[in-house]
Design a protein around this motif. Structure first.
Motif, PDB file in Angstrom:
ATOM      1  N   GLN A  55      -6.025   0.813  -1.373  1.00 46.23           N
ATOM      2  CA  GLN A  55      -4.923   0.169  -2.077  1.00 46.23           C
ATOM      3  C   GLN A  55      -4.031   1.193  -2.761  1.00 46.23           C
ATOM      4  OE1 GLN A  55      -6.089  -3.174  -4.525  1.00 46.23           O
ATOM      5  NE2 GLN A  55      -7.872  -3.612  -3.263  1.00 46.23           N
ATOM      6  N   ALA A  56      -4.633   2.242  -3.329  1.00 46.16           N
ATOM      7  CA  ALA A  56      -3.844   3.272  -4.019  1.00 46.16           C
ATOM      8  C   ALA A  56      -2.907   3.973  -3.049  1.00 46.16           C
ATOM      9  CB  ALA A  56      -4.773   4.275  -4.689  1.00 46.16           C
ATOM     10  N   ALA A  57      -3.406   4.367  -1.886  1.00 46.83           N
ATOM     11  CA  ALA A  57      -2.556   5.041  -0.902  1.00 46.83           C
ATOM     12  C   ALA A  57      -1.477   4.108  -0.366  1.00 46.83           C
ATOM     13  CB  ALA A  57      -3.421   5.583   0.237  1.00 46.83           C
ATOM     14  N   HIS A  58      -1.834   2.859  -0.144  1.00 46.24           N
ATOM     15  CA  HIS A  58      -0.866   1.907   0.396  1.00 46.24           C
ATOM     16  C   HIS A  58       0.252   1.618  -0.602  1.00 46.24           C
ATOM     17  CE1 HIS A  58       0.568  -1.477   2.819  1.00 46.24           C
ATOM     18  NE2 HIS A  58       0.632  -2.171   1.697  1.00 46.24           N
ATOM     19  N   MET A  59      -0.070   1.503  -1.877  1.00 48.44           N
ATOM     20  CA  MET A  59       0.916   1.115  -2.882  1.00 48.44           C
ATOM     21  C   MET A  59       1.766   2.288  -3.362  1.00 48.44           C
ATOM     22  SD  MET A  59      -1.502  -1.498  -5.072  1.00 48.44           S
ATOM     23  CE  MET A  59      -0.219  -1.837  -6.271  1.00 48.44           C
ATOM     24  N   THR A  60       1.273   3.512  -3.242  1.00 46.76           N
ATOM     25  CA  THR A  60       2.017   4.673  -3.732  1.00 46.76           C
ATOM     26  C   THR A  60       2.647   5.493  -2.616  1.00 46.76           C
ATOM     27  OG1 THR A  60       0.026   6.055  -3.740  1.00 46.76           O
ATOM     28  CG2 THR A  60       0.535   4.829  -5.755  1.00 46.76           C
ATOM     29  N   GLY A  61       2.462   5.085  -1.369  1.00 45.89           N
ATOM     30  CA  GLY A  61       3.046   5.830  -0.258  1.00 45.89           C
ATOM     31  C   GLY A  61       2.232   7.018   0.189  1.00 45.89           C
TER      32      GLY A  61
END
Length: 303
Positions: free
Chosen positions: A173-179
């Motif tokens: 989720q962190a990688a997906h939401m922050t690019g």
């Protein structure tokens, strides 16, 4: 390069002994070669621009440790500093049976360090967080980890994660939401982890738009219950602290101690009283009593 190309990189290294021991390594690369690959990536990052700055955080089941700060000058080789510091922190970590790494504390320390060294709204320097994770998610840290992810998204800070020997829904989720990018290297890819880091994590946001980065498929966005730590499809949320629960029968929030009125209960249907005929007939109740009262004021005779 121009001043606009300067970056601040914060690397979070999971040194939990429970996952980096020789027994847990199996066919994967051990801890020391992973650090060598990380040093090659960091040297490539520092070679891009003389103004690039670096910070390194080591985390385990206890309190995270800041090994290198952004304003610190290295008087020795990076490999010597990391090899000595990470092994020392790993030896000082709690018992090896503790697998829950304090990822939320490490992310909070990294974000605070970034905001301390990068002025709010300043565009002359970019910030990036790289996480080398080796332990599974701790559902009890869901709220704190998601708060860190929202803060990084708000500040336009990319979070990249390389999950080694594990899988992390939080970091997906962190990688997906922050690019950022989320990668789970295989045992063969760990042998060339430096090449993987330089190819995927070194380019900035503008360069990544021109590259074919690995896309995250089937990202699990389910939330974890604050009490049972189970992933939920549908849940109840505290209106004050946004804690998530699997049921709504909560009068006081265990997280923020806010009190709520008891949930409304369905009114119990009153049991209809039975009606007995005056001439000793059978007992009439329910619909029969209603029909008898509607047809005549006198009770129906017994048949």
């Amino acid at each position: 390069m121009a001043a606009l190309d300067r970056s601040l990189l914060v690397v979070i290294v999971d040194v939990n002994p429970a996952m980096w021991t020789a027994e847990a390594a199996g066919e994967h690369a051990p801890f020391v070669p992973i650090i060598r690959h990380l040093c090659m990536f960091i040297n490539a990052f520092r070679a891009l621009d003389g103004g690039n700055r670096l910070a390194i955080v080591a985390c385990h089941a206890g309190k995270p440790t800041m090994l290198i700060r952004a304003d610190e000058e290295l008087d020795r080789s990076l490999h010597t500093v990391l090899d000595t510091a990470l092994v020392r922190v790993a030896c000082d970590a709690p018992a090896a049976g503790t697998t829950a790494t304090s990822l939320s504390s490490a992310l909070s320390m990294a974000l605070c360090h970034i905001h301390r060294h990068v002025a709010p709204g300043a565009r002359e320097e970019r910030a990036q967080v790289l996480v080398l994770l080796a332990t599974p998610d701790d559902p009890a840290q869901y709220n704190s980890v998601m708060n860190c992810i929202f803060a990084a998204q708000r500040a336009a800070i990319m979070i990249d994660c390389f999950a080694i020997r594990t899988s992390s829904t939080f970091m997906q989720q962190a990688a997906h939401m922050t690019g950022g990018v989320y990668v789970e290297p295989t045992a063969q890819q760990e042998l060339g982890l430096a090449q993987l880091l330089i190819t995927l994590a070194l380019p900035d946001r503008a360069c990544r738009a021109l590259l074919r980065q690995p896309k995250a498929h089937d990202v699990d966005f389910r939330a974890a219950c604050f009490l049972t730590n189970q992933l939920l499809d549908r849940a109840y949320v505290c209106s004050v602290c946004l804690s998530i629960f699997h049921h709504g029968d909560i009068i006081e929030c265990p997280a923020c101690r806010s009190r709520f009125p008891p949930p409304p209960r369905l009114a119990r249907k009153r049991a209809k009283r039975a009606v007995a005929p005056a001439h000793g007939g059978p007992v009439i109740g329910g619909a029969h009593a209603a029909a008898a009262g509607a047809g005549s004021s006198a009770p129906r005779p017994a048949l």
